[in-house]
Design a protein around this motif. Structure first.
Motif, PDB file in Angstrom:
ATOM      1  N   ASP A 110      55.324-104.153  92.361  1.00 12.60           N
ATOM      2  CA  ASP A 110      55.850-103.607  93.572  1.00 12.60           C
ATOM      3  C   ASP A 110      56.352-104.722  94.367  1.00 12.60           C
ATOM      4  OD1 ASP A 110      55.704-101.215  92.551  1.00 12.60           O
ATOM      5  OD2 ASP A 110      53.657-101.199  93.155  1.00 12.60           O
ATOM      6  N   ILE A 168      60.234-100.883  92.555  1.00 13.91           N
ATOM      7  CA  ILE A 168      59.061-100.138  92.418  1.00 13.91           C
ATOM      8  C   ILE A 168      58.665 -99.979  90.841  1.00 13.91           C
ATOM      9  CG2 ILE A 168      57.835 -97.778  92.570  1.00 13.91           C
ATOM     10  CD1 ILE A 168      58.873 -98.559  95.148  1.00 13.91           C
ATOM     11  N   GLY A 169      57.397-100.650  90.441  1.00 14.16           N
ATOM     12  CA  GLY A 169      57.208-100.589  89.034  1.00 14.16           C
ATOM     13  C   GLY A 169      58.095-101.507  88.367  1.00 14.16           C
ATOM     14  N   GLY A 204      65.795 -98.421 101.579  1.00 11.74           N
ATOM     15  CA  GLY A 204      65.607 -99.862 101.926  1.00 11.74           C
ATOM     16  C   GLY A 204      66.015-100.506 103.506  1.00 11.74           C
ATOM     17  N   ARG A 227      54.939-103.673 108.797  1.00 12.39           N
ATOM     18  CA  ARG A 227      53.722-103.075 108.931  1.00 12.39           C
ATOM     19  C   ARG A 227      54.237-101.575 108.285  1.00 12.39           C
ATOM     20  NH1 ARG A 227      50.526 -99.344 111.828  1.00 12.39           N
ATOM     21  NH2 ARG A 227      48.091 -99.854 111.562  1.00 12.39           N
ATOM     22  N   LEU A 228      55.257-101.106 108.786  1.00  7.54           N
ATOM     23  CA  LEU A 228      55.760 -99.828 108.160  1.00  7.54           C
ATOM     24  C   LEU A 228      56.066 -99.660 106.798  1.00  7.54           C
ATOM     25  CD1 LEU A 228      58.074 -98.974 111.185  1.00  7.54           C
ATOM     26  CD2 LEU A 228      56.234 -97.516 110.690  1.00  7.54           C
ATOM     27  N   LEU A 229      56.834-100.661 106.418  1.00  6.80           N
ATOM     28  CA  LEU A 229      56.898-100.954 104.963  1.00  6.80           C
ATOM     29  C   LEU A 229      55.728-100.974 104.118  1.00  6.80           C
ATOM     30  CD1 LEU A 229      59.630-101.578 102.970  1.00  6.80           C
ATOM     31  CD2 LEU A 229      58.882-104.195 103.222  1.00  6.80           C
ATOM     32  N   THR A 249      52.675 -99.625 105.086  1.00  4.69           N
ATOM     33  CA  THR A 249      52.026 -98.258 105.028  1.00  4.69           C
ATOM     34  C   THR A 249      52.587 -97.424 104.322  1.00  4.69           C
ATOM     35  OG1 THR A 249      51.265 -99.212 107.273  1.00  4.69           O
ATOM     36  CG2 THR A 249      51.103 -96.974 106.886  1.00  4.69           C
ATOM     37  N   LEU A 250      54.034 -97.512 104.092  1.00  7.76           N
ATOM     38  CA  LEU A 250      54.546 -96.443 103.371  1.00  7.76           C
ATOM     39  C   LEU A 250      54.679 -96.789 101.559  1.00  7.76           C
ATOM     40  CD1 LEU A 250      57.112 -94.985 105.680  1.00  7.76           C
ATOM     41  CD2 LEU A 250      55.087 -93.925 105.125  1.00  7.76           C
ATOM     42  N   ILE A 251      54.930 -98.075 101.625  1.00  7.49           N
ATOM     43  CA  ILE A 251      55.490 -98.364 100.220  1.00  7.49           C
ATOM     44  C   ILE A 251      54.106 -99.432  99.586  1.00  7.49           C
ATOM     45  CG2 ILE A 251      57.299 -99.347  98.707  1.00  7.49           C
ATOM     46  CD1 ILE A 251      59.027 -98.629 101.095  1.00  7.49           C
ATOM     47  N   ALA A 252      53.625-100.251 100.275  1.00  8.93           N
ATOM     48  CA  ALA A 252      52.752-101.112  99.866  1.00  8.93           C
ATOM     49  C   ALA A 252      53.172-101.769  98.670  1.00  8.93           C
ATOM     50  CB  ALA A 252      51.453-100.238  99.429  1.00  8.93           C
ATOM     51  N   VAL A 274      44.763-102.417 108.936  1.00  6.35           N
ATOM     52  CA  VAL A 274      43.546-101.795 109.342  1.00  6.35           C
ATOM     53  C   VAL A 274      43.031-101.649 107.744  1.00  6.35           C
ATOM     54  CG1 VAL A 274      42.086-100.073 110.297  1.00  6.35           C
ATOM     55  CG2 VAL A 274      44.249-100.834 111.390  1.00  6.35           C
ATOM     56  N   PHE A 275      43.427-100.504 107.411  1.00  2.49           N
ATOM     57  CA  PHE A 275      43.010-100.435 105.887  1.00  2.49           C
ATOM     58  C   PHE A 275      44.104-100.731 104.813  1.00  2.49           C
ATOM     59  CE2 PHE A 275      45.239 -96.590 107.367  1.00  2.49           C
ATOM     60  CZ  PHE A 275      46.059 -96.627 106.429  1.00  2.49           C
ATOM     61  N   ARG A 334      46.768-102.812 102.474  1.00  2.59           N
ATOM     62  CA  ARG A 334      46.818-103.862 101.695  1.00  2.59           C
ATOM     63  C   ARG A 334      47.729-104.755 102.177  1.00  2.59           C
ATOM     64  NH1 ARG A 334      48.276-103.281  95.290  1.00  2.59           N
ATOM     65  NH2 ARG A 334      50.250-102.666  96.322  1.00  2.59           N
TER      66      ARG A 334
END
Lengths: 299, 299
Positions: free
Chosen positions: A128, A144-145, A156, A228-230, A232-235, A264-265, A267
């Protein structure tokens, strides 16, 4: 020996190359200013025919890959919109197929660059990944994968997430990331505030004055907010940042620290400089040509 | 006949069912308050064993699927974090395998719900979809090319994108979507401002007073902002909104209009109400069990 032609159509320059697949050595290359004409998509298609004709001295070309910027619907073979080229709903794959004697793969430049960074460059080995070239604008190719997520060319659009600065974007919305954080924006905003013309964003990054520090600080904040948005949503496991402005000035490290401090949490992704420079799009176009050839040749 | 057991572990209730795969008719079901214990993950694993034992009257169960909330690393078989259950790095798949006589698939509740809405419900027929249950919190299951995008359980944290309201979230960040737009938040914020206790968000949506209108308006704005980010980055063709608060009050239509008005070049997704209600997680757990059985039985 099988050779592949690869063409990366940009707003100002068209890059064309011939690759030997497998080893991916470059056998020939050409660069030209992007052709203009009354029908801009036809003018470029004609130019691609000419360029590939000139590259045939390298040997017989079995397939070609052509990538273009903007909103590209690869399934339909249509460039929906490309502001820099003046294209709207241009049937590019058909225009190319009419002009070229070999099978042609058609794709999106940033997606192709992401494929190339994933196969040969900084995203190698990650399932990813996001490839984020920062230039005139900001886009992201999402893997993705290990496969590109395209959504008919609509996914994107990292340059147009609202990061809260409130300034108006050319797209019509406000707060878009690329209004303060693209290379073009950094140079333009510095000149607006300082009255001093610069050759580009690199010069602002290296300048030692308050205005430069302020403009760069705003870009760092915006980039970290967008990433950060990227995350949080896609990791993504890795974010590969492209463009000359990451090659100096410690910008990548600053964005990395700011991003890490805001999670925060979530990755934390690995942040990396792109490795293929401005050849990524061409290599990606070559990969698309190779993929097409496998489909055409395979039973 | 092959039967499958499906268990959806929630913060307050455990739902268990037996399905006949293929037709997916429900042959039996049970609901119990979630078990608590000194080792909370073991207490739940024991409870799952008991429930599946009780369900065996329906017939021989060939495989089981168990889904849990929080950050779930399906590849590792570990529940990394679930605040409502008090779990942290719980080796759930192993705990279940030790206790159950049949093969067990282990997964994430929201992802499983998304799979079920994709297979049987409101996302049927779409390749790229987001399932967004709005309850105590807000999460999203992302389906990309028809397959869940998991990123080791880190993706889809839509409840924690910053939508700019500036209020603090339990996660430690500020501006998180779920702080103003979850069902829990809507009820809590109404009570805080009006001094009037409510049974839930539905009551606030149906209340005809200024405080209710204000709280709902803030939720609509936040949901549209969060979905705009999702659309700009991922461009799903459909967004399926789950949770009781979308079943009344025209909330979905308001969010849809607000979102549409905020899009510039982005592709407008279809917004739909979830169709499977609180059975989505269980059905998704059943789908995971069926998938596992195919892998185990297939050569």
């Amino acid at each position: 020996m099988t050779l592949l032609a690869a063409v990366d159509v940009g707003g100002t320059t068209v890059k064309a190359a011939v690759y030997e697949p497998g080893r991916w050595t470059k056998r020939a290359e050409l660069r030209r200013p992007t052709a203009r004409g009354a029908d801009p998509a036809k003018a470029v298609a004609d130019q691609v025919r000419t360029l590939i004709g000139q590259l045939q001295h390298a040997g017989p070309i079995a397939a070609a890959g052509v990538v273009v910027p903007g909103v590209v619907d690869e399934a339909a073979g249509v460039a929906r919109f490309a502001a820099n080229l003046g294209w709207r709903d241009a049937p590019v794959r058909e225009l190319l197929a009419e002009r070229l004697p070999m099978p042609v793969a058609f794709g999106h430049d940033v997606t192709a660059g992401g494929l190339a960074e994933h196969r040969f460059g900084a995203a190698r080995g990650f399932a990813d990944a996001a490839f984020v070239p920062v230039g005139t604008g900001i886009a992201a190719a999402l893997l993705i994968g290990g496969r590109p997520h395209r959504a008919a060319g609509q996914a994107g659009e990292l340059g147009h997430v609202d990061v809260g600065h409130g300034h108006r974007c050319g797209c019509g919305a406000t707060g878009c990331l690329e209004v303060v954080a693209s290379a073009g924006a950094i140079a333009r905003r510095y000149t607006e505030r300082s009255g001093r013309a610069v050759a580009g964003a690199r010069e602002v990054l290296e300048a030692d004055d308050d205005v430069a520090r302020e403009v760069v600080e705003e870009a760092v904040t915006a980039l970290a907010t967008g990433l950060r948005l990227l995350v949080t949503l896609i990791a993504p496991e890795v974010v590969v940042l492209g463009g000359g402005l990451f090659e100096a000035g410690g910008l990548l490290e600053r964005v990395d620290r700011r991003l890490a401090g805001s999670l925060v949490f979530q990755r934390r992704p690995v942040l990396r400089r792109a490795e293929l420079g401005d050849e990524a799009g061409c290599l990606g176009a070559g990969l698309l040509a190779a993929e097409l050839l496998e489909r055409v040749v395979a039973p």
